[in-house]
Design an enzyme around this catalytic site. Sequence first.
Site, mmCIF file in Angstrom:
data_model
loop_
_atom_site.group_PDB
_atom_site.id
_atom_site.type_symbol
_atom_site.label_atom_id
_atom_site.label_comp_id
_atom_site.label_asym_id
_atom_site.label_seq_id
_atom_site.Cartn_x
_atom_site.Cartn_y
_atom_site.Cartn_z
ATOM 1 C CG HIS A 50 -1.767 1.242 1.269
ATOM 2 N ND1 HIS A 50 -2.968 1.306 0.597
ATOM 3 C CD2 HIS A 50 -1.583 2.467 1.829
ATOM 4 C CE1 HIS A 50 -3.495 2.505 0.758
ATOM 5 N NE2 HIS A 50 -2.676 3.227 1.503
ATOM 6 C CG ASP A 75 -11.757 3.855 5.978
ATOM 7 O OD1 ASP A 75 -11.260 4.809 6.604
ATOM 8 O OD2 ASP A 75 -11.514 3.622 4.784
ATOM 9 N NE ARG A 125 -9.715 11.048 8.222
ATOM 10 C CZ ARG A 125 -8.893 10.158 7.651
ATOM 11 N NH1 ARG A 125 -9.327 8.946 7.345
ATOM 12 N NH2 ARG A 125 -7.647 10.469 7.386
ATOM 13 C CB SER A 162 -8.343 5.401 7.161
ATOM 14 O OG SER A 162 -8.730 5.339 5.827
ATOM 15 C CE LYS A 220 -9.081 2.074 3.417
ATOM 16 N NZ LYS A 220 -9.194 3.419 2.904
HETATM 17 N N1 URA Z 1 -5.816 6.573 2.325
HETATM 18 C C1 URA Z 1 -6.793 6.003 3.054
HETATM 19 O O1 URA Z 1 -7.313 4.957 2.712
HETATM 20 N N2 URA Z 1 -7.172 6.623 4.182
HETATM 21 C C2 URA Z 1 -6.627 7.773 4.619
HETATM 22 O O2 URA Z 1 -7.004 8.264 5.663
HETATM 23 C C3 URA Z 1 -5.607 8.345 3.848
HETATM 24 C C4 URA Z 1 -5.222 7.717 2.695
#
Ligand code: URA
Length: 429
Positions: free
Chosen positions: A87, A166, A173, A188, A192
């Site tokens: 990621h 999320d 946000r 966040s 995932k």
């Molecule tokens: N990517 C995400 O999935 N969440 C965040 O808060 C920032 C970047």
Amino acid sequence: MSVEPFDAVDVIRAKRDGAAVPEDALRWMVDAYTRGYVSDAQMASFAMAVFLRGMERDEIRVLTDAMIASGERMSFADLGKSTVDKHSTGGVGDKITLPLAPLVASFGVAVPQLSGRGLGHTGGTLDKLESIPGWRAALTNEEMFAQLRDIGPVICAAGSGLAPADKKLYALRDVTGTVEAIPLIASSIMSKKIAEGTDALVLDVKFGSGAFMQDIERARELARTMVALGNDSGVATTALLTDMNAPLGFAIGNANEVRESVEVLAGGGPRDVVELTVALAREMLGLAGVHDADVEGALADGSAMDMWRQMIQAQGGDPEGELPQPRETETVVADRDGIVARMDALPFGVAAWRLGAGRARAQDPVVHAAGIDLHVKPGDTVTTGQPLFTLLADDAARFARATDALTGAWDIADDAPAAQPIVRERITA
Ligand code: URA
């Protein structure tokens, strides 16, 4: 009607005043927000309190866990192969997933890359791949499993069942100035990734002008927080801290980034893109138990390219298909002799977005041929009149606002900038 065990205002006040929120209250807050009992206004206020006051490690763990519990949890346990994902916290010209997933899979590891679309100045991996004629981002869980088992790499859209709390909180946000809080970013991203069910995860945490975190200290803190969350949940996790002060590679956009990725898979490509791809591949393979892999060899001998072709075809794409070309171009040239001292990632990302490569609202389409092709990079010597970069668009009316974004975005100087490696640190705990 059931009686709610907590009151959102008490939870907000506790965080506003700097206290740690008790575990049961925090779990309730996330669940009640997902159910619609806690309002957007209350959750926005709570997010701002977290932004200003921070969270303790244990609170971040509970928040992450509560977001995982809001949706489905996938498992790749029956695949018969180890799984490893990567990621990136997002950057300008960051196409690394495209060559990386097939490269790592060419060593027999399954690579489930559940990816997103771009919003704002950072591009989205799915938008880039959708430049390829026929390529399909949406796969069922069964299709994804079959591709992981039979081929190895999958890059596809994350289903809406993973961490729905999320999804709702991130959208909130985005419009309330609370994106850049380390506890919120870490929970966040990791909710995932943990819900996805990968065995191992490598995080590419970026710092610099084109990243969420401008300075390396904050990026390090984010990386450490996420690495701890992953390892505590049984996902073997490490992170690389990487430089995002200048765009990665020469291509910023969608179709042009696919072209550049294919160059890397063909054993060529820009030095910085290759350096980062190889470093992340080594890290991923190490976590998957494949040590001493000849990663550069797999790029040079065509095995990673072979995997790319199979991956694209399995999702309906034509790997030899023609990529879209821009209708309009405008080239900016050097106004003096010298050495390119700086090219700031953020303004180049914003300019590419304004040219149509990115979207301002989630429902907007992207223009696949739009973006910027750089002709030089920091450290290159140029002479007056030499092309520095070319703006690509479908409509010449877009050039003026893109050019505005680029005011002061690069320098030509007498001296070369200090050469820095892309990968600055490795975080394992
Ligand atoms: N990517 C995400 O999935 N969440 C965040 O808060 C920032 C970047």
